[in-house]
Design an enzyme around this catalytic site. Structure first.
Site, PDB file in Angstrom:
ATOM      1  N   ARG A  60       0.893  -1.208  -0.034  1.00 50.17           N
ATOM      2  CA  ARG A  60       0.156   0.110  -0.105  1.00 50.17           C
ATOM      3  C   ARG A  60       0.891   1.383   0.077  1.00 50.17           C
ATOM      4  NH1 ARG A  60      -2.944  -3.679   2.923  1.00 50.17           N
ATOM      5  NH2 ARG A  60      -2.221  -3.093   4.759  1.00 50.17           N
ATOM      6  N   GLU A  97       5.661  -9.910  15.752  1.00 47.10           N
ATOM      7  CA  GLU A  97       5.193 -10.600  17.079  1.00 47.10           C
ATOM      8  C   GLU A  97       5.623 -12.113  17.198  1.00 47.10           C
ATOM      9  OE1 GLU A  97       1.201  -9.530  17.230  1.00 47.10           O
ATOM     10  OE2 GLU A  97       0.868 -10.445  19.348  1.00 47.10           O
TER      11      GLU A  97
HETATM   12  P1  AMP Z   1       4.453  -2.296  11.549  1.00 50.08           P
HETATM   13  O1  AMP Z   1       5.668  -2.879  10.798  1.00 50.08           O
HETATM   14  O2  AMP Z   1       3.788  -3.109  12.710  1.00 50.08           O
HETATM   15  O3  AMP Z   1       4.177  -0.738  11.807  1.00 50.08           O
HETATM   16  O4  AMP Z   1       3.165  -2.681  10.286  1.00 50.08           O
HETATM   17  C1  AMP Z   1       2.743  -1.954   9.280  1.00 50.08           C
HETATM   18  C2  AMP Z   1       2.374  -2.507   8.190  1.00 50.08           C
HETATM   19  O5  AMP Z   1       1.417  -3.245   8.231  1.00 50.08           O
HETATM   20  C3  AMP Z   1       1.754  -1.694   6.972  1.00 50.08           C
HETATM   21  O6  AMP Z   1       2.183  -1.816   5.740  1.00 50.08           O
HETATM   22  C4  AMP Z   1       0.251  -1.721   7.250  1.00 50.08           C
HETATM   23  O7  AMP Z   1      -0.214  -1.586   6.054  1.00 50.08           O
HETATM   24  C5  AMP Z   1       0.088  -3.020   8.042  1.00 50.08           C
HETATM   25  N1  AMP Z   1      -0.856  -2.686   9.068  1.00 50.08           N
HETATM   26  C6  AMP Z   1      -0.421  -3.344  10.273  1.00 50.08           C
HETATM   27  N2  AMP Z   1      -1.619  -3.100  11.098  1.00 50.08           N
HETATM   28  C7  AMP Z   1      -2.641  -2.470  10.304  1.00 50.08           C
HETATM   29  C8  AMP Z   1      -4.056  -2.189  10.754  1.00 50.08           C
HETATM   30  N3  AMP Z   1      -4.588  -2.288  11.807  1.00 50.08           N
HETATM   31  N4  AMP Z   1      -4.827  -1.788   9.724  1.00 50.08           N
HETATM   32  C9  AMP Z   1      -4.067  -1.922   8.464  1.00 50.08           C
HETATM   33  N5  AMP Z   1      -3.123  -2.057   7.896  1.00 50.08           N
HETATM   34  C10 AMP Z   1      -2.238  -2.429   9.190  1.00 50.08           C
END
Ligand code: AMP
Length: 172
Positions: A60, A97
């Site tokens: 995205r 996680e």
């Molecule tokens: P992080 O590495 O935990 O910051 O996860 C980021 C990635 O996971 C991004 O590319 C987001 O598109 C996706 N992502 C994580 N949590 C969500 C959520 N609650 N809703 C939509 N996309 C999420």
């Protein structure tokens, strides 16, 4: 801006697994005026920053990163999950996680000293964006800022990222 964007972000409970409240940004893309405002906002912020490239995180991040690169007259560079890029790559692994993940970039994508913006749709724990920054710095690039449309503030992802962080909408 924040209220307008929130009206076009859809909450999908229990996707992709139970307990996750997924922030669906597809309604933002469907509304031309809103999408245009998002790209205009990012463009205004970065147009005088001497940005060489926008680095989009799969998948995205590509949706917002390519129009932004186009507007800025900058390069667009994709960062993808392991095994997707066709040419020689550099990679970095980071903890999830449960288990770990690896992301990759083409080895000739960034030249030493180039100023880049990392972009993704959403900041959750910050693990992915911080890994992207490491990959860029490994290649000699300078991360000017990490930009997100949505930030899940309660996960404190911002604290994990050493570069500056900017988001358009925050959920606390
Ligand atoms: P992080 O590495 O935990 O910051 O996860 C980021 C990635 O996971 C991004 O590319 C987001 O598109 C996706 N992502 C994580 N949590 C969500 C959520 N609650 N809703 C939509 N996309 C999420």
């Amino acid at each position: 801006m924040e209220t307008l964007l929130k009206r076009h972000i859809r909450d999908v409970p229990d996707f992709p697994k139970p307990g996750i409240l997924f922030k669906d940004i597809t309604p933002l893309l469907q509304n031309h005026d809103v999408f245009k405002k998002i790209i205009a906002d990012f463009t205004k912020r970065y147009e005088n920053e001497g940005i060489h490239a926008i680095v989009g995180i799969e998948s995205r991040g590509f949706l917002f990163g390519t129009p932004l690169a186009h507007e800025l007259g900058a390069a667009f560079i994709p960062i993808r999950k392991k095994g997707k890029l066709p040419y020689k790559t550099v990679n970095v692994s980071y903890d999830l996680e449960y288990g770990s993940a690896t992301i990759e970039m083409h080895e000739d994508a960034i030249e030493r000293g180039q100023r880049v913006i990392v972009i993704d749709d959403l900041l959750a724990t910050g693990g992915t964006a911080e890994a992207a920054c490491k990959l860029i710095e490994k290649q000699g690039g300078k991360v000017v800022e990490c930009a997100f449309v949505v930030e899940l503030g309660f996960l404190n992802g911002r604290e994990k990222i050493k570069s500056p962080v900017h988001s358009l909408v925050k959920y606390e």
